[in-house]
Motif scaffolding. Structure first.
Motif, PDB file in Angstrom:
ATOM      1  N   MET A 138       0.801  -1.854   0.039  1.00  0.00           N
ATOM      2  CA  MET A 138       0.036   0.030  -0.283  1.00  0.00           C
ATOM      3  C   MET A 138       0.862   1.192   0.058  1.00  0.00           C
ATOM      4  SD  MET A 138      -2.369  -0.165  -0.231  1.00  0.00           S
ATOM      5  CE  MET A 138      -3.101   1.084  -0.397  1.00  0.00           C
ATOM      6  N   ASP A 139       2.694   1.123   0.479  1.00  0.00           N
ATOM      7  CA  ASP A 139       3.035   2.430   0.575  1.00  0.00           C
ATOM      8  C   ASP A 139       3.087   3.198  -0.745  1.00  0.00           C
ATOM      9  OD1 ASP A 139       2.346   2.894   3.243  1.00  0.00           O
ATOM     10  OD2 ASP A 139       4.023   2.114   3.979  1.00  0.00           O
ATOM     11  N   ALA A 140       3.983   1.083  -1.189  1.00  0.00           N
ATOM     12  CA  ALA A 140       4.673   1.441  -2.961  1.00  0.00           C
ATOM     13  C   ALA A 140       3.584   2.281  -3.917  1.00  0.00           C
ATOM     14  CB  ALA A 140       5.033   0.662  -3.146  1.00  0.00           C
ATOM     15  N   LEU A 141       2.333   2.046  -3.280  1.00  0.00           N
ATOM     16  CA  LEU A 141       0.824   1.919  -3.903  1.00  0.00           C
ATOM     17  C   LEU A 141       0.538   3.727  -4.070  1.00  0.00           C
ATOM     18  CD1 LEU A 141      -1.696  -0.476  -4.157  1.00  0.00           C
ATOM     19  CD2 LEU A 141       0.073   0.410  -6.188  1.00  0.00           C
ATOM     20  N   SER A 142       0.658   4.122  -2.765  1.00  0.00           N
ATOM     21  CA  SER A 142       0.703   5.175  -2.545  1.00  0.00           C
ATOM     22  C   SER A 142       1.518   6.150  -3.038  1.00  0.00           C
ATOM     23  CB  SER A 142       0.266   5.322  -1.120  1.00  0.00           C
ATOM     24  OG  SER A 142      -0.356   7.000  -0.317  1.00  0.00           O
ATOM     25  N   LYS A 143       2.216   5.885  -2.731  1.00  0.00           N
ATOM     26  CA  LYS A 143       3.955   6.920  -3.458  1.00  0.00           C
ATOM     27  C   LYS A 143       3.227   6.891  -4.691  1.00  0.00           C
ATOM     28  CE  LYS A 143       8.894   7.513  -3.578  1.00  0.00           C
ATOM     29  NZ  LYS A 143      10.120   6.225  -2.779  1.00  0.00           N
ATOM     30  N   ALA A 144       3.382   5.757  -5.479  1.00  0.00           N
ATOM     31  CA  ALA A 144       2.826   5.929  -7.430  1.00  0.00           C
ATOM     32  C   ALA A 144       1.670   7.003  -7.050  1.00  0.00           C
ATOM     33  CB  ALA A 144       2.793   4.675  -7.368  1.00  0.00           C
ATOM     34  N   GLN A 145       0.693   6.648  -6.562  1.00  0.00           N
ATOM     35  CA  GLN A 145      -0.773   7.810  -5.893  1.00  0.00           C
ATOM     36  C   GLN A 145      -0.414   8.881  -6.496  1.00  0.00           C
ATOM     37  OE1 GLN A 145      -3.163   6.712  -7.912  1.00  0.00           O
ATOM     38  NE2 GLN A 145      -4.208   8.948  -7.562  1.00  0.00           N
ATOM     39  N   ASN A 146       0.696   9.412  -5.338  1.00  0.00           N
ATOM     40  CA  ASN A 146       0.801  10.689  -4.719  1.00  0.00           C
ATOM     41  C   ASN A 146       1.610  11.308  -5.979  1.00  0.00           C
ATOM     42  OD1 ASN A 146       0.707  10.767  -2.363  1.00  0.00           O
ATOM     43  ND2 ASN A 146       2.041  10.152  -1.359  1.00  0.00           N
ATOM     44  N   ASN A 147       2.656  10.239  -6.182  1.00  0.00           N
ATOM     45  CA  ASN A 147       3.262  11.188  -8.194  1.00  0.00           C
ATOM     46  C   ASN A 147       2.120  11.387  -9.058  1.00  0.00           C
ATOM     47  OD1 ASN A 147       6.314  10.821  -6.544  1.00  0.00           O
ATOM     48  ND2 ASN A 147       6.121   8.678  -7.036  1.00  0.00           N
ATOM     49  N   ILE A 148       1.681  10.278  -9.212  1.00  0.00           N
ATOM     50  CA  ILE A 148      -0.038  10.669  -9.735  1.00  0.00           C
ATOM     51  C   ILE A 148      -0.445  11.917  -9.780  1.00  0.00           C
ATOM     52  CG2 ILE A 148      -1.714   9.704 -11.128  1.00  0.00           C
ATOM     53  CD1 ILE A 148      -0.329   7.288 -10.848  1.00  0.00           C
ATOM     54  N   ASN A 149      -0.591  12.151  -8.643  1.00  0.00           N
ATOM     55  CA  ASN A 149      -1.179  13.607  -8.280  1.00  0.00           C
ATOM     56  C   ASN A 149      -0.632  14.380  -8.465  1.00  0.00           C
ATOM     57  OD1 ASN A 149      -3.555  11.894  -7.343  1.00  0.00           O
ATOM     58  ND2 ASN A 149      -2.893  11.172  -5.039  1.00  0.00           N
ATOM     59  N   GLU A 150       1.107  14.555  -8.156  1.00  0.00           N
ATOM     60  CA  GLU A 150       1.606  15.766  -8.148  1.00  0.00           C
ATOM     61  C   GLU A 150       1.708  16.273  -9.832  1.00  0.00           C
ATOM     62  OE1 GLU A 150       5.501  15.238  -6.817  1.00  0.00           O
ATOM     63  OE2 GLU A 150       5.136  14.729  -5.044  1.00  0.00           O
ATOM     64  N   VAL A 151       2.256  14.931 -10.518  1.00  0.00           N
ATOM     65  CA  VAL A 151       1.763  15.372 -11.829  1.00  0.00           C
ATOM     66  C   VAL A 151       0.734  15.506 -12.566  1.00  0.00           C
ATOM     67  CG1 VAL A 151       1.868  13.660 -14.146  1.00  0.00           C
ATOM     68  CG2 VAL A 151       3.090  13.242 -12.434  1.00  0.00           C
ATOM     69  N   GLN A 152      -0.526  15.716 -12.131  1.00  0.00           N
ATOM     70  CA  GLN A 152      -2.111  15.524 -12.276  1.00  0.00           C
ATOM     71  C   GLN A 152      -2.074  17.358 -12.005  1.00  0.00           C
ATOM     72  OE1 GLN A 152      -5.008  12.841 -10.537  1.00  0.00           O
ATOM     73  NE2 GLN A 152      -4.952  11.955 -12.618  1.00  0.00           N
ATOM     74  N   VAL A 153      -1.385  17.461 -10.691  1.00  0.00           N
ATOM     75  CA  VAL A 153      -1.634  18.866 -10.543  1.00  0.00           C
ATOM     76  C   VAL A 153      -1.180  20.011 -10.819  1.00  0.00           C
ATOM     77  CG1 VAL A 153      -1.331  20.436  -8.603  1.00  0.00           C
ATOM     78  CG2 VAL A 153      -2.205  18.577  -7.527  1.00  0.00           C
ATOM     79  N   ILE A 154       0.417  19.749 -11.124  1.00  0.00           N
ATOM     80  CA  ILE A 154       1.860  20.041 -12.572  1.00  0.00           C
ATOM     81  C   ILE A 154       0.481  20.736 -14.142  1.00  0.00           C
ATOM     82  CG2 ILE A 154       3.678  19.553 -13.520  1.00  0.00           C
ATOM     83  CD1 ILE A 154       4.810  18.500 -11.038  1.00  0.00           C
ATOM     84  N   VAL A 155       0.226  19.213 -14.681  1.00  0.00           N
ATOM     85  CA  VAL A 155      -0.619  19.742 -15.995  1.00  0.00           C
ATOM     86  C   VAL A 155      -1.557  20.499 -15.489  1.00  0.00           C
ATOM     87  CG1 VAL A 155      -2.162  17.833 -17.289  1.00  0.00           C
ATOM     88  CG2 VAL A 155       0.229  17.102 -16.755  1.00  0.00           C
ATOM     89  N   GLY A 156      -2.699  20.194 -14.788  1.00  0.00           N
ATOM     90  CA  GLY A 156      -3.772  20.878 -14.042  1.00  0.00           C
ATOM     91  C   GLY A 156      -2.993  22.723 -14.013  1.00  0.00           C
ATOM     92  N   LYS A 157      -2.278  22.394 -13.709  1.00  0.00           N
ATOM     93  CA  LYS A 157      -1.755  24.325 -13.708  1.00  0.00           C
ATOM     94  C   LYS A 157      -1.201  24.416 -14.467  1.00  0.00           C
ATOM     95  CE  LYS A 157      -0.197  24.266  -8.922  1.00  0.00           C
ATOM     96  NZ  LYS A 157       0.790  24.322  -7.461  1.00  0.00           N
ATOM     97  N   ASN A 158      -0.642  23.841 -16.029  1.00  0.00           N
ATOM     98  CA  ASN A 158      -0.025  24.450 -17.191  1.00  0.00           C
ATOM     99  C   ASN A 158      -0.998  24.398 -17.931  1.00  0.00           C
ATOM    100  OD1 ASN A 158       2.668  24.023 -16.049  1.00  0.00           O
ATOM    101  ND2 ASN A 158       2.395  21.736 -17.208  1.00  0.00           N
ATOM    102  N   ILE A 159      -2.310  23.370 -17.461  1.00  0.00           N
ATOM    103  CA  ILE A 159      -3.850  24.038 -17.824  1.00  0.00           C
ATOM    104  C   ILE A 159      -3.766  25.223 -18.385  1.00  0.00           C
ATOM    105  CG2 ILE A 159      -5.782  22.983 -18.910  1.00  0.00           C
ATOM    106  CD1 ILE A 159      -5.078  20.587 -18.848  1.00  0.00           C
ATOM    107  N   ASP A 160      -4.395  25.309 -16.817  1.00  0.00           N
ATOM    108  CA  ASP A 160      -4.806  26.477 -16.149  1.00  0.00           C
ATOM    109  C   ASP A 160      -3.384  27.402 -16.902  1.00  0.00           C
ATOM    110  OD1 ASP A 160      -6.530  25.720 -14.978  1.00  0.00           O
ATOM    111  OD2 ASP A 160      -5.557  25.685 -12.926  1.00  0.00           O
ATOM    112  N   LYS A 161      -2.334  27.494 -17.043  1.00  0.00           N
ATOM    113  CA  LYS A 161      -1.843  29.172 -17.621  1.00  0.00           C
ATOM    114  C   LYS A 161      -1.904  28.660 -18.793  1.00  0.00           C
ATOM    115  CE  LYS A 161       2.303  28.732 -14.355  1.00  0.00           C
ATOM    116  NZ  LYS A 161       3.636  28.376 -14.125  1.00  0.00           N
TER     117      LYS A 161
END
Length: 246
Positions: A138-161
């Protein structure tokens, strides 16, 4: 590597409606403990009700069977998970969060019968209990999910820009168009003003010309009349020479 024993960490999950002290759902990893854990969950549910917790408030209760982590939703439905005392609190509430998200897909779930909730939740809870029972995984999955979430946030910010830049470009285009329209309006108004001033000057020149002509006539005509009269009088007084006859 041996297979992790199912139910070693995640032992039971309960959904309890505080309004009428009804257990809407209960799943124990060890079926032998099902009845005992239901009784224990009912006692804890009533205890949580007496605490008067607000929506999303959390409560931990330790028993001889492990640690119960409890959380209320906005409809006073208490979600409870029983885990080993060494199990992560963070993962326990992550488990509850995923189940809350799933039950909220059921219309009017907080008013539904226990059989309806059980039918809706049983497969999802079984899947999540197997998933969360291995903390390392679960920690590995959680870390992977956090990475995905971070990427989604970055992509979202880029889209907003990009959207913001697009909006700025559209605003610039609109301003340019407005300036162009104003320029054309100014040019048209300038032409109209030029024609108006030309016509006013023309009328002024005509008026001045008429005044000059009137003045000339005012002074010249009387003079001509006087001169004509004087000449006429001189002709009248001419003396003809006397003619003598022989």
């Amino acid at each position: 590597m041996g297979k992790t024993e199912v139910g070693k960490n995640v032992k039971c999950y309960v959904i309890y409606r505080l309004a009428d002290n009804l257990m809407l759902f209960c799943r124990a990893a060890d079926k032998k403990l099902d009845a005992a854990l239901k009784t224990e969950a009912s006692i804890i549910g009533q205890k949580v009700k007496g605490m008067g917790l607000n929506s999303d408030e959390r409560q931990k209760v330790n028993t001889q069977n492990g640690s119960w982590f409890c959380q209320l939703d906005q409809n006073q439905i208490c979600h409870m998970i029983l885990v080993a005392q060494s199990f992560s609190e963070r993962l326990s509430y992550a488990f509850i969060r995923e189940n809350r998200e799933h039950i909220e897909k059921l219309a009017q779930y907080f008013m539904a019968s226990d059989s309806t909730v059980t039918k809706h939740m049983k497969d999802r809870v079984k899947e999540l209990m197997a998933k969360y029972d291995d903390p390392a995984n679960m920690d590995a999955l959680s870390k992977a999910q956090n990475n995905i979430n971070e990427v989604q946030v970055i992509v979202g910010k880029n889209i907003d820009k990009m959207v913001a830049n697009q909006g700025n470009l559209e605003n610039l285009q609109n301003k340019t168009q407005r300036m162009k329209d104003l320029s054309q309006t100014f040019e048209k108004n300038s032409g109209d003003l030029h024609r108006l001033l030309w016509w006013r000057n023309m009328k002024l020149n005509i008026i001045i010309g008429c005044i000059v002509i009137a003045l000339i006539l005012y002074f010249v005509v009387p003079y001509i009349r006087t001169a004509t009269t004087a000449k006429s009088v001189s002709y009248t007084h001419l003396t003809l020479p006397t003619i003598y006859s022989v």
